[in-house]
Design a protein around this motif. Structure first.
Motif, mmCIF file in Angstrom:
data_model
loop_
_atom_site.group_PDB
_atom_site.id
_atom_site.type_symbol
_atom_site.label_atom_id
_atom_site.label_comp_id
_atom_site.label_asym_id
_atom_site.label_seq_id
_atom_site.Cartn_x
_atom_site.Cartn_y
_atom_site.Cartn_z
ATOM 1 N N PRO A 23 0.796 -1.226 0.000
ATOM 2 C CA PRO A 23 0.000 0.000 0.000
ATOM 3 C C PRO A 23 0.832 1.281 0.000
ATOM 4 C CG PRO A 23 -0.392 -1.268 2.011
ATOM 5 C CD PRO A 23 0.509 -2.079 1.146
ATOM 6 N N ARG A 24 2.080 1.213 0.401
ATOM 7 C CA ARG A 24 2.921 2.416 0.381
ATOM 8 C C ARG A 24 3.288 2.826 -1.049
ATOM 9 N NH1 ARG A 24 7.160 0.027 4.510
ATOM 10 N NH2 ARG A 24 6.648 -1.670 3.115
ATOM 11 N N ARG A 25 3.022 1.957 -2.012
ATOM 12 C CA ARG A 25 3.326 2.267 -3.415
ATOM 13 C C ARG A 25 2.134 2.884 -4.148
ATOM 14 N NH1 ARG A 25 5.531 -3.058 -5.856
ATOM 15 N NH2 ARG A 25 5.839 -1.745 -7.673
ATOM 16 N N TRP A 26 1.022 3.115 -3.427
ATOM 17 C CA TRP A 26 -0.189 3.646 -4.032
ATOM 18 C C TRP A 26 -0.373 5.124 -3.718
ATOM 19 C CZ3 TRP A 26 -3.106 1.020 -7.356
ATOM 20 C CH2 TRP A 26 -3.014 -0.372 -7.367
ATOM 21 N N THR A 27 -0.893 5.835 -4.682
ATOM 22 C CA THR A 27 -1.321 7.217 -4.495
ATOM 23 C C THR A 27 -2.732 7.315 -5.050
ATOM 24 O OG1 THR A 27 0.912 8.038 -4.799
ATOM 25 C CG2 THR A 27 -0.855 9.637 -5.053
ATOM 26 N N GLN A 28 -3.586 8.005 -4.342
ATOM 27 C CA GLN A 28 -4.939 8.220 -4.835
ATOM 28 C C GLN A 28 -5.077 9.665 -5.282
ATOM 29 O OE1 GLN A 28 -8.140 7.084 -2.241
ATOM 30 N NE2 GLN A 28 -9.578 8.408 -3.323
ATOM 31 N N MET A 29 -5.562 9.842 -6.501
ATOM 32 C CA MET A 29 -5.755 11.180 -7.050
ATOM 33 C C MET A 29 -7.131 11.221 -7.716
ATOM 34 S SD MET A 29 -3.508 13.267 -9.901
ATOM 35 C CE MET A 29 -2.049 12.487 -9.296
#
Length: 166
Positions: A23-29
């Motif tokens: 989950p540390r590799r995810w970004t939500q935009m």
């Protein structure tokens, strides 16, 4: 890949479950609308440019013609509309898909084929013109289909000042 971007937590969670990605590799935009392109305009001028009748009341759906979009429900509702109260109501379907022949047949069967315009696909740059030309933007989903993702068409409808029926 070093990082991933998704527009919603639903997409993030689904992809994380499928691919077991840290989950540390995810970004939500979240999605946004280009307000330079999608903005209110002159309805009659837009209709004139698109060679559409200026006197009619137009419901508009932009998107692919798939079963889960419940466009058959929309066509059936148009057939039941009290034409004494709304004498020239039309439905414009901008987009294409596998359901087009069935929806065209339904329109003919219900006797409203002349009130349902199957526009087909248009260049993306022309979509705002269709939104400005319409009176109401419509977004429908069948209740059996889980709605995921950002409803971009609703954002685009609203950016053009179009009331939304969803």
């Amino acid at each position: 890949s070093a990082a991933f971007t998704t527009t919603t937590t639903e997409y993030r969670d689904r992809l994380r479950t499928l691919y077991d990605i840290d989950p540390r590799r995810w970004t939500q935009m979240p999605c946004g609308v280009n307000e330079e392109r999608f903005r209110p305009g002159n309805r009659d001028a837009a209709r004139e440019r698109l060679e559409l009748p200026t006197a009619s009341f137009a419901l508009l759906h932009v998107g692919s013609l798939y079963d889960w979009r419940a466009l058959d429900t929309l066509i059936e509702a148009l057939a039941r509309l009290d034409t004494a109260r709304v004498p020239d109501c039309q439905l414009w379907l901008v987009g294409d898909g596998v359901e087009r022949p069935r929806l065209q047949a339904l329109s003919r069967e219900l006797g409203i084929a002349e009130r349902v315009r199957f526009v087909g696909q248009v260049p993306y740059a022309q979509v705002p013109e269709w939104l400005v030309a319409a009176d109401v933007g419509v977004v429908l989903y069948k209740p059996t289909r889980p709605v995921t993702g950002d409803p971009m068409k609703i954002y685009e409808y609203m950016a053009c000042g179009l009331p939304v029926l969803a």
